[in-house]
Design a protein around this motif. Structure first.
Motif, mmCIF file in Angstrom:
data_model
loop_
_atom_site.group_PDB
_atom_site.id
_atom_site.type_symbol
_atom_site.label_atom_id
_atom_site.label_comp_id
_atom_site.label_asym_id
_atom_site.label_seq_id
_atom_site.Cartn_x
_atom_site.Cartn_y
_atom_site.Cartn_z
ATOM 1 N N UNK A 8 0.832 -1.203 0.000
ATOM 2 C CA UNK A 8 0.000 0.000 0.000
ATOM 3 C C UNK A 8 0.864 1.249 0.000
ATOM 4 N N UNK A 9 1.939 1.230 0.775
ATOM 5 C CA UNK A 9 2.849 2.372 0.823
ATOM 6 C C UNK A 9 3.512 2.581 -0.531
ATOM 7 N N UNK A 10 3.961 1.491 -1.139
ATOM 8 C CA UNK A 10 4.578 1.605 -2.473
ATOM 9 C C UNK A 10 3.576 2.112 -3.490
ATOM 10 N N UNK A 11 2.365 1.601 -3.395
ATOM 11 C CA UNK A 11 1.336 2.039 -4.336
ATOM 12 C C UNK A 11 1.052 3.526 -4.149
ATOM 13 N N UNK A 12 1.038 3.976 -2.890
ATOM 14 C CA UNK A 12 0.794 5.391 -2.638
ATOM 15 C C UNK A 12 1.955 6.244 -3.120
ATOM 16 N N UNK A 13 3.173 5.731 -2.982
ATOM 17 C CA UNK A 13 4.344 6.498 -3.418
ATOM 18 C C UNK A 13 4.444 6.573 -4.934
ATOM 19 N N UNK A 24 -0.235 14.288 -12.762
ATOM 20 C CA UNK A 24 -0.306 15.337 -11.746
ATOM 21 C C UNK A 24 -1.581 15.237 -10.922
ATOM 22 N N UNK A 25 -2.694 15.017 -11.534
ATOM 23 C CA UNK A 25 -3.952 15.042 -10.796
ATOM 24 C C UNK A 25 -4.049 13.873 -9.816
ATOM 25 N N UNK A 26 -3.613 12.702 -10.224
ATOM 26 C CA UNK A 26 -3.704 11.524 -9.362
ATOM 27 C C UNK A 26 -2.759 11.634 -8.179
ATOM 28 N N UNK A 27 -1.524 12.061 -8.387
ATOM 29 C CA UNK A 27 -0.567 12.171 -7.292
ATOM 30 C C UNK A 27 -0.942 13.298 -6.345
ATOM 31 N N UNK A 28 -1.542 14.359 -6.871
ATOM 32 C CA UNK A 28 -1.934 15.479 -6.025
ATOM 33 C C UNK A 28 -3.054 15.073 -5.077
ATOM 34 N N UNK A 29 -4.034 14.352 -5.552
ATOM 35 C CA UNK A 29 -5.137 13.938 -4.693
ATOM 36 C C UNK A 29 -4.653 12.905 -3.679
ATOM 37 N N UNK A 30 -3.769 12.029 -4.075
ATOM 38 C CA UNK A 30 -3.207 11.047 -3.146
ATOM 39 C C UNK A 30 -2.392 11.746 -2.077
ATOM 40 N N UNK A 31 -1.662 12.770 -2.462
ATOM 41 C CA UNK A 31 -0.852 13.542 -1.515
ATOM 42 C C UNK A 31 -1.744 14.265 -0.508
ATOM 43 N N UNK A 32 -2.855 14.831 -0.994
ATOM 44 C CA UNK A 32 -3.785 15.512 -0.097
ATOM 45 C C UNK A 32 -4.398 14.532 0.901
ATOM 46 N N UNK A 33 -4.751 13.362 0.419
ATOM 47 C CA UNK A 33 -5.341 12.341 1.290
ATOM 48 C C UNK A 33 -4.330 11.924 2.349
ATOM 49 N N UNK A 34 -3.090 11.711 1.945
ATOM 50 C CA UNK A 34 -2.050 11.334 2.902
ATOM 51 C C UNK A 34 -1.843 12.424 3.939
ATOM 52 N N UNK A 36 -4.058 14.620 4.952
ATOM 53 C CA UNK A 36 -5.220 14.618 5.836
ATOM 54 C C UNK A 36 -5.126 13.491 6.855
ATOM 55 N N UNK A 37 -4.703 12.322 6.404
ATOM 56 C CA UNK A 37 -4.527 11.197 7.331
ATOM 57 C C UNK A 37 -3.443 11.514 8.358
ATOM 58 N N UNK A 38 -2.362 12.125 7.890
ATOM 59 C CA UNK A 38 -1.285 12.508 8.811
ATOM 60 C C UNK A 38 -1.778 13.545 9.819
ATOM 61 N N UNK A 39 -2.563 14.513 9.355
ATOM 62 C CA UNK A 39 -3.100 15.528 10.269
ATOM 63 C C UNK A 39 -4.006 14.883 11.318
ATOM 64 N N UNK A 40 -4.841 13.934 10.890
ATOM 65 C CA UNK A 40 -5.709 13.241 11.845
ATOM 66 C C UNK A 40 -4.878 12.432 12.837
ATOM 67 N N UNK A 41 -3.832 11.780 12.335
ATOM 68 C CA UNK A 41 -2.970 10.993 13.219
ATOM 69 C C UNK A 41 -2.242 11.904 14.205
ATOM 70 N N UNK A 42 -1.791 13.063 13.733
ATOM 71 C CA UNK A 42 -1.106 14.012 14.618
ATOM 72 C C UNK A 42 -2.061 14.527 15.681
#
Length: 122
Positions: A8-13, A24-34, A36-42
């Motif tokens: 999953x990590x490799x797929x996200x990277x 650009x569009x796919x990596x940008x949305x994946x980056x935003x999701x990551x 958001x998840x990091x912000x929730x985890x923090x």
């Protein structure tokens, strides 16, 4: 389970990387999701740290109050030890100065009086 997480990590990277270019569009949305998840985890970690900080503060207060109580109890025990040693010294003086016959008479009279009162109240 670890290998699934690694995939999953490799797929996200490497999600937005194609042969010869980056989507650009796919990596940008994946980056935003990551993010958001990091912000929730923090936020979750910050809440846990705040709880642990309060707990450690409560433990510190409890330990301080117990130490104070133990110090007071130790001081009280020292004072009672002093009183008891003074009483024992007085008993030693009484036993040394009185003759054994008069002491025996005193003890026997107390025992007899105790027995008479016991049988009268019974």
């Amino acid at each position: 389970m670890n290998s699934i997480r690694n995939r999953d990590t490799r797929a996200a990277l490497f999600d937005g990387i194609e042969e010869g270019g980056i989507r650009a569009s796919s990596s940008y949305s994946s980056h935003e999701i990551d993010e958001q998840e990091n912000d929730r985890a923090i936020d979750g970690l910050q809440d846990r740290v705040a709880i642990l900080k309060r707990l450690s503060g409560d433990i510190h207060e409890e330990v301080d109050s117990h130490n104070l109580m133990l110090d007071r109890m130790g001081n009280d025990m020292d004072a009672s030890r002093g009183v008891l040693s003074g009483t024992m010294d007085k008993f030693k003086m009484v036993f040394e100065t009185k003759s054994s016959r008069s002491m025996f008479t005193l003890v026997v009279s107390f025992v007899v009086i105790f027995l008479v009162i016991y049988y009268l109240t019974r």
